[in-house]
Every structure is written in structure tokens, then in C-alpha cells.
Design a protein around this motif. Structure first.
Motif, PDB file in Angstrom:
ATOM      1  N   CYS A   1       1.189   4.788   0.874  1.00 45.78           N
ATOM      2  CA  CYS A   1       1.320   4.696   2.245  1.00 45.78           C
ATOM      3  C   CYS A   1       0.788   3.764   3.197  1.00 45.78           C
ATOM      4  N   GLY A   2      -0.562   3.455   3.062  1.00 41.93           N
ATOM      5  CA  GLY A   2      -1.197   2.595   3.503  1.00 41.93           C
ATOM      6  C   GLY A   2      -0.782   1.057   3.372  1.00 41.93           C
ATOM      7  N   LEU A   3      -0.422   0.761   1.924  1.00 41.56           N
ATOM      8  CA  LEU A   3       0.009  -0.380   1.596  1.00 41.56           C
ATOM      9  C   LEU A   3       1.371  -0.894   1.983  1.00 41.56           C
ATOM     10  N   ALA A   4       2.263   0.168   2.237  1.00 45.14           N
ATOM     11  CA  ALA A   4       3.644  -0.047   2.565  1.00 45.14           C
ATOM     12  C   ALA A   4       3.934  -0.558   4.138  1.00 45.14           C
ATOM     13  N   ALA A   5       2.718   0.248   4.832  1.00 47.35           N
ATOM     14  CA  ALA A   5       2.526   0.158   6.379  1.00 47.35           C
ATOM     15  C   ALA A   5       1.885  -1.284   6.465  1.00 47.35           C
ATOM     16  N   ARG A   6       0.959  -1.469   5.880  1.00 47.87           N
ATOM     17  CA  ARG A   6       0.241  -3.020   5.940  1.00 47.87           C
ATOM     18  C   ARG A   6       1.107  -4.080   5.691  1.00 47.87           C
ATOM     19  N   GLU A   7       1.804  -3.948   4.451  1.00 47.53           N
ATOM     20  CA  GLU A   7       2.482  -5.168   3.908  1.00 47.53           C
ATOM     21  C   GLU A   7       3.832  -5.215   4.523  1.00 47.53           C
ATOM     22  N   LYS A   8       4.221  -3.945   5.434  1.00 44.97           N
ATOM     23  CA  LYS A   8       5.454  -3.965   6.088  1.00 44.97           C
ATOM     24  C   LYS A   8       6.838  -4.237   4.984  1.00 44.97           C
TER      25      LYS A   8
ATOM     26  N   THR B   1       9.153  -2.216   1.576  1.00 46.63           N
ATOM     27  CA  THR B   1       9.213  -1.014   0.735  1.00 46.63           C
ATOM     28  C   THR B   1       8.218  -0.932  -0.197  1.00 46.63           C
ATOM     29  N   VAL B   2       7.740   0.159  -0.955  1.00 42.99           N
ATOM     30  CA  VAL B   2       6.952   0.224  -2.181  1.00 42.99           C
ATOM     31  C   VAL B   2       7.420   1.284  -2.999  1.00 42.99           C
ATOM     32  N   ASN B   3       7.777   0.720  -4.273  1.00 44.78           N
ATOM     33  CA  ASN B   3       8.622   1.734  -5.112  1.00 44.78           C
ATOM     34  C   ASN B   3       7.635   1.668  -6.399  1.00 44.78           C
TER      35      ASN B   3
ATOM     36  N   LEU C   1       8.653   6.770  -3.453  1.00 45.15           N
ATOM     37  CA  LEU C   1       8.862   5.677  -2.690  1.00 45.15           C
ATOM     38  C   LEU C   1       8.603   5.751  -1.161  1.00 45.15           C
ATOM     39  N   VAL C   2       8.024   4.817  -0.765  1.00 44.78           N
ATOM     40  CA  VAL C   2       7.659   4.523   0.630  1.00 44.78           C
ATOM     41  C   VAL C   2       8.299   3.589   1.339  1.00 44.78           C
ATOM     42  N   VAL C   3       8.968   3.812   2.482  1.00 43.45           N
ATOM     43  CA  VAL C   3       9.830   2.663   3.329  1.00 43.45           C
ATOM     44  C   VAL C   3       9.449   2.815   4.938  1.00 43.45           C
ATOM     45  N   PRO C   4       8.926   1.527   5.136  1.00 45.15           N
ATOM     46  CA  PRO C   4       8.556   1.482   6.631  1.00 45.15           C
ATOM     47  C   PRO C   4       9.628   1.739   7.539  1.00 45.15           C
ATOM     48  N   ILE C   5       9.396   2.375   8.621  1.00 53.28           N
ATOM     49  CA  ILE C   5      10.173   2.395   9.619  1.00 53.28           C
ATOM     50  C   ILE C   5       9.696   1.293  10.681  1.00 53.28           C
ATOM     51  N   MET C   6      10.601   0.270  10.693  1.00 49.23           N
ATOM     52  CA  MET C   6      10.109  -0.957  11.527  1.00 49.23           C
ATOM     53  C   MET C   6      11.454  -1.644  12.130  1.00 49.23           C
ATOM     54  N   LYS C   7      10.700  -2.294  13.060  1.00 52.18           N
ATOM     55  CA  LYS C   7      11.996  -3.202  13.767  1.00 52.18           C
ATOM     56  C   LYS C   7      11.223  -4.227  14.363  1.00 52.18           C
ATOM     57  N   ASP C   8      12.004  -5.441  14.217  1.00 51.49           N
ATOM     58  CA  ASP C   8      11.361  -6.687  14.874  1.00 51.49           C
ATOM     59  C   ASP C   8      10.029  -6.891  14.337  1.00 51.49           C
TER      60      ASP C   8
ATOM     61  N   ILE D   1       8.675   9.385   0.040  1.00 47.00           N
ATOM     62  CA  ILE D   1       9.336  10.384  -1.010  1.00 47.00           C
ATOM     63  C   ILE D   1       8.839  10.505  -2.069  1.00 47.00           C
ATOM     64  N   ASP D   2       8.380  11.727  -2.625  1.00 44.93           N
ATOM     65  CA  ASP D   2       7.766  11.909  -4.009  1.00 44.93           C
ATOM     66  C   ASP D   2       8.677  12.693  -4.886  1.00 44.93           C
ATOM     67  N   SER D   3       8.626  12.103  -6.266  1.00 45.16           N
ATOM     68  CA  SER D   3       9.570  12.575  -7.153  1.00 45.16           C
ATOM     69  C   SER D   3       9.007  13.247  -8.381  1.00 45.16           C
ATOM     70  N   ASP D   4       9.284  14.322  -8.853  1.00 45.30           N
ATOM     71  CA  ASP D   4       8.649  15.026  -9.912  1.00 45.30           C
ATOM     72  C   ASP D   4       9.447  14.222 -11.237  1.00 45.30           C
ATOM     73  N   LYS D   5       9.833  13.596 -11.028  1.00 40.88           N
ATOM     74  CA  LYS D   5      10.826  12.764 -12.288  1.00 40.88           C
ATOM     75  C   LYS D   5      10.177  11.143 -12.271  1.00 40.88           C
ATOM     76  N   ALA D   6       9.640  10.666 -13.336  1.00 44.78           N
ATOM     77  CA  ALA D   6       9.215   9.382 -13.517  1.00 44.78           C
ATOM     78  C   ALA D   6      10.383   8.475 -13.123  1.00 44.78           C
ATOM     79  N   ASP D   7       9.971   7.355 -12.525  1.00 44.72           N
ATOM     80  CA  ASP D   7      11.057   6.348 -12.393  1.00 44.72           C
ATOM     81  C   ASP D   7      12.239   6.630 -11.680  1.00 44.72           C
ATOM     82  N   ASN D   8      12.325   7.629 -10.715  1.00 38.84           N
ATOM     83  CA  ASN D   8      13.243   8.329  -9.951  1.00 38.84           C
ATOM     84  C   ASN D   8      13.971   7.385  -8.877  1.00 38.84           C
ATOM     85  N   PHE D   9      13.431   6.373  -8.560  1.00 33.94           N
ATOM     86  CA  PHE D   9      14.174   5.573  -7.240  1.00 33.94           C
ATOM     87  C   PHE D   9      14.500   4.079  -7.856  1.00 33.94           C
ATOM     88  N   ASP D  10      15.773   3.847  -7.599  1.00 29.77           N
ATOM     89  CA  ASP D  10      16.429   2.694  -7.860  1.00 29.77           C
ATOM     90  C   ASP D  10      16.764   2.003  -6.868  1.00 29.77           C
ATOM     91  N   ARG D  11      17.471   0.569  -6.798  1.00 25.99           N
ATOM     92  CA  ARG D  11      17.825  -0.099  -5.596  1.00 25.99           C
ATOM     93  C   ARG D  11      18.793   0.731  -4.754  1.00 25.99           C
TER      94      ARG D  11
END
Ligand code: SME
Length: 158
Positions: free
Chosen positions: A75-82, A84-86, A107-114, A123-133
């Protein structure tokens, strides 16, 4: 984007017109958790005083990580580096802050603008590799709806 994602996005966009940010964030968490298979815990953290504060969530259990420093976790990483971290396998990532023993991917996606980060969707998943493009694009579009709302509310309170 998948039809299912398109229709959820339209629903969130139209409901969002009427709702304040935190109410909309709660709705987003409920909808994603209940309606998307593999989205096993969904939270919205807001960035306040350089820390991420959990302001809405839906899932089977509460997390102990209700406040996260920018230097911590995925979570910190996604916000710091602005960005998406999958993470396909949380067990392989040293930066991961464990919340639930059942979680396999995140999957962590920043809420950001400009270039301004207002918060993020986690979002956490109980399934490995759950999130795609497609998941990334979908959750980014939802984050854009929340970012518009956050920007409007921030402007009003100035
Ligand atoms: N796993 C996150 C912490 C939040 S919980 O998933 C709800 C992280 O590594 O930052």
C-alpha cells in the motif's frame, strides 16, 4: 474491458453523481467484494498527513492495518511511487504486510489526479495471480471516479 466490468463501472459512475466520497468508497467496496469473483477483501485507504487511513472496506474480516505509513507495505509503495502495484504472489514479496492468512495475491491502485494522490483501492485475493491487465484497467477507472470526487471535495474545503 469485460462486459461485467463495464456494467459495474457504469453503475459506480451513475451512483457516484449523488454520493459524497466516503459513501461512494463504501459502495465501491461492497460492489466489488460482492460482485467480482476473486476480490476477497476490498478497501479504500485515504492519504491524510502522509499516512494511509482505511476509510471503507468490505470482506469477511477486519484488518489490523487501518493506518499504514507511506514507507510500509504494498500500500505504501503504490502511494509513494504513484503507480498500480500488482503482486501475483504475496509470499514472494518482502514488502508485503500480511493481513489475512488466506491472501495469495494483491492489487493496489492509487486514487490520483494531476499527480496528486488522494488515496488508493486495495484488493486482496485468496487466489494466486488473480489480477490481470483487465482488472488493472477496471480498478483504475473506478479510482478515477473516486479521484474526481476527492478533488471536488478538497477544492470545496479550501
Ligand atoms: N497487504 C497490504 C496491507 C493492507 S491489507 O492487505 C488489508 C500491504 O502490504 O500494504
Amino acid at each position: 474491458m469485460k462486459e461485467r466490468f463495464q456494467s459495474l463501472l457504469s453503475q459506480i459512475r451513475s451512483e457516484g453523481e449523488e454520493q459524497p466520497l466516503i459513501q461512494l468508497a463504501e459502495r465501491v467496496c461492497q460492489l466489488l467484494y460482492r460482485q467480482v469473483e476473486g476480490y476477497d477483501w476490498v478497501g479504500v485507504y485515504m492519504l491524510e498527513d502522509d499516512q494511509l487511513h482505511l476509510r471503507a472496506w468490505a470482506g469477511d474480516a477486519a484488518t489490523e492495518h487501518t493506518v499504514i505509513d507511506l514507507g510500509e507495505g504494498i500500500c505504501g509503495l503504490a502511494a509513494r511511487e504513484k503507480r498500480t502495484v500488482n503482486v501475483p504472489d504475496v509470499g514472494e514479496d518482502d514488502r508485503y504486510l500480511a493481513c489475512f492468512t488466506s491472501t495469495r495475491s494483491e492489487l493496489v491502485v492509487p486514487i490520483m489526479k494531476d499527480d496528486e494522490v488522494y488515496g488508493e483501492i486495495d484488493i486482496d485475493s485468496d487466489k494466486a495471480d488473480n489480477f490481470d491487465r483487465e482488472d488493472e484497467a477496471f480498478v483504475n477507472s473506478i479510482a478515477d471516479v473516486l479521484a474526481d470526487k476527492a478533488e471536488t471535495e478538497a477544492a470545496k474545503s479550501r
